[in-house]
Design an enzyme around this catalytic site. Structure first.
Site, mmCIF file in Angstrom:
data_model
loop_
_atom_site.group_PDB
_atom_site.id
_atom_site.type_symbol
_atom_site.label_atom_id
_atom_site.label_comp_id
_atom_site.label_asym_id
_atom_site.label_seq_id
_atom_site.Cartn_x
_atom_site.Cartn_y
_atom_site.Cartn_z
ATOM 1 C CE1 TYR A 143 -75.196 -28.466 -24.390
ATOM 2 C CE2 TYR A 143 -76.436 -27.271 -25.751
ATOM 3 C CZ TYR A 143 -75.839 -26.993 -25.271
ATOM 4 O OH TYR A 143 -74.296 -26.245 -24.484
ATOM 5 C CE LYS A 193 -60.371 -30.628 -29.090
ATOM 6 N NZ LYS A 193 -59.499 -29.743 -29.033
ATOM 7 C CG ASP A 225 -58.539 -26.465 -29.866
ATOM 8 O OD1 ASP A 225 -59.344 -26.791 -30.544
ATOM 9 O OD2 ASP A 225 -57.989 -27.787 -29.252
ATOM 10 C CG ASP A 249 -75.481 -23.530 -25.508
ATOM 11 O OD1 ASP A 249 -75.477 -21.764 -26.594
ATOM 12 O OD2 ASP A 249 -75.943 -24.089 -25.167
ATOM 13 C CG ASP A 253 -73.749 -17.119 -26.318
ATOM 14 O OD1 ASP A 253 -74.831 -16.461 -26.567
ATOM 15 O OD2 ASP A 253 -73.829 -17.624 -24.913
#
Ligand code: NAD
Length: 358
Positions: A143, A193, A225, A249, A253
């Site tokens: 980001y 990852k 994942d 992020d 959620d």
């Protein structure tokens, strides 16, 4: 003690929910003998309307003169992506986090005892309990990396977003997460990852190196994942989760949604020095703004985090959490958490009930 709190009411339901949270702060002050000075700070779409930019000059300095920052929410269709960057509320959010050095975002995803039925998970899964502290790196990674957009001779436009992490950035968020785990069930899941990304391989090696300093905390590596799957299969297995900015992020959620309501969950963003920034995880809910329908609990629980992490007042924080749980156990519901047939109360009334419980 006297504390100075910067208050950013923001847009949409922001002013309504922050007003109730300020009432709770005053109630805690009366009960425990503290005084508070509120400093109004303009930021977001309302700042664009007032002064032409969402992040007015001097905002960071004003916040830095306080012990903590309370934020409602910013944004809305009026200040959409077609507007220049300096007028968009999201620009202001990224800027304040960066300027205050808020590298750690803590989201506490809990299923409050009175609300087990509200989780979208099967009852037998939800009943095992959800109490996850999600620690997200907030000012690094993709980001904030270099972006590019250019024409290619044969493939049309091509874009790149760079994900970069340094050992320093990983170590500071990692240590914060280990320290939080020590205060809880001493279990830390580090999400990456590493089977694909070089930044994740560095992430994993740094986490393992610093783990030696926290032998009492059990560290587990989880691929991102797999973490997304485990959060819906059995969220009770997690205590503290630490991960980089973009994974965090998305996963935070998801962790929030399995608890059932966006209107219930608080967050804290903290750096190495004061002030931390405390805000609900939801947005400005323009669809219900100004109608006294918003649930103020996420903002009120954010204040509990403020007492715990910025003021080191755990008793006051526990009093706020207990007042919220009592309001729910007594059957009070705002519209977002009311079942068909249940009477819903407004934002103001919920605030009053929680203050009364304190
Ligand atoms: P949202 O969280 O504002 O709303 C999603 C849904 O949840 C809506 O139906 C809303 O009415 C409901 N909701 C949210 N909070 C609630 C509450 N406290 N009580 C009752 N119901 C509640 O997300 P969105 O609609 O995607 O975004 C709206 C705006 O908020 C956008 O401009 C977005 O950019 C902004 N936003 C801001 C922040 C922030 O300030 N940190 C975070 C997320 C989104």
């Amino acid at each position: 003690m006297n504390y100075r709190i910067a208050v950013i009411k923001g847009d949409g339901i922001g002013p309504e929910i922050v007003t109730e949270a300020m009432g709770v702060i005053e109630a805690v002050g009366e009960k425990f003998g503290h005084t508070f000075q509120f400093v109004d700070v303009l930021l977001g779409g309302c700042a664009t309307d007032a002064v032409g930019k969402s992040y007015p000059d001097g905002t960071a300095e004003k916040c830095k003169s306080c012990d903590a920052v309370l934020l409602g929410a910013v944004g809305g269709p009026k200040w959409g992506p077609d507007k220049p960057a300096e007028q968009r509320p999201e620009t202001a959010l990224l800027a304040i986090r960066k300027d205050l050095g808020l590298y750690a975002n803590l989201r506490h995803a809990t299923l409050r005892p009175a609300l087990v039925d509200y989780s979208p998970l099967k009852r037998e899964t939800a009943e095992k309990g959800i109490d996850i502290m999600m620690v997200r790196e907030l000012i690094g990674g993709i980001y904030f990396g270099k972006r590019d957009r250019y024409e290619t001779p044969d493939r049309g436009v091509e874009c790149t977003d760079l994900m970069a992490y340094s050992e320093m950035e990983i170590e500071r968020i990692g240590r914060r997460a280990f320290e939080l785990a020590r205060l809880r069930k001493k279990k830390l899941a580090s999400v990456d990852k590493a089977n694909v990304l070089e930044t994740s391989r560095l992430w994993r090696s740094v986490m393992h190196r610093i783990a030696a300093d926290y032998p009492d905390v059990e560290l587990t590596d989880v691929l991102v994942d797999n973490c997304a799957m485990q959060l819906v299969r059995d969220p009770s297995q997690f205590d503290v989760i630490v991960t980089e900015n973009m994974f965090g992020d998305i996963l935070s959620d998801e962790a929030s949604m399995v608890t059932g309501s966006l209107g219930m969950l608080p967050s804290a963003s903290i750096g190495s020095e004061a002030p931390g920034l405390y805000e609900p995880i939801h947005g400005s809910a323009p669809d219900i703004a100004g109608q006294d329908k918003a649930n103020p609990i996420a903002t009120i629980l954010s204040v509990a985090m403020m007492f715990k992490y910025s003021f080191q007042l755990p008793k006051e924080a526990a009093a706020i959490e207990a007042a919220v749980d009592k309001a729910l156990a007594d059957g009070w519901r705002t519209a977002d958490i009311a079942k068909p047939g249940e009477t819903a109360i407004g934002c103001k009334k919920m605030g009053e009930i929680i203050c009364g419980n304190i």
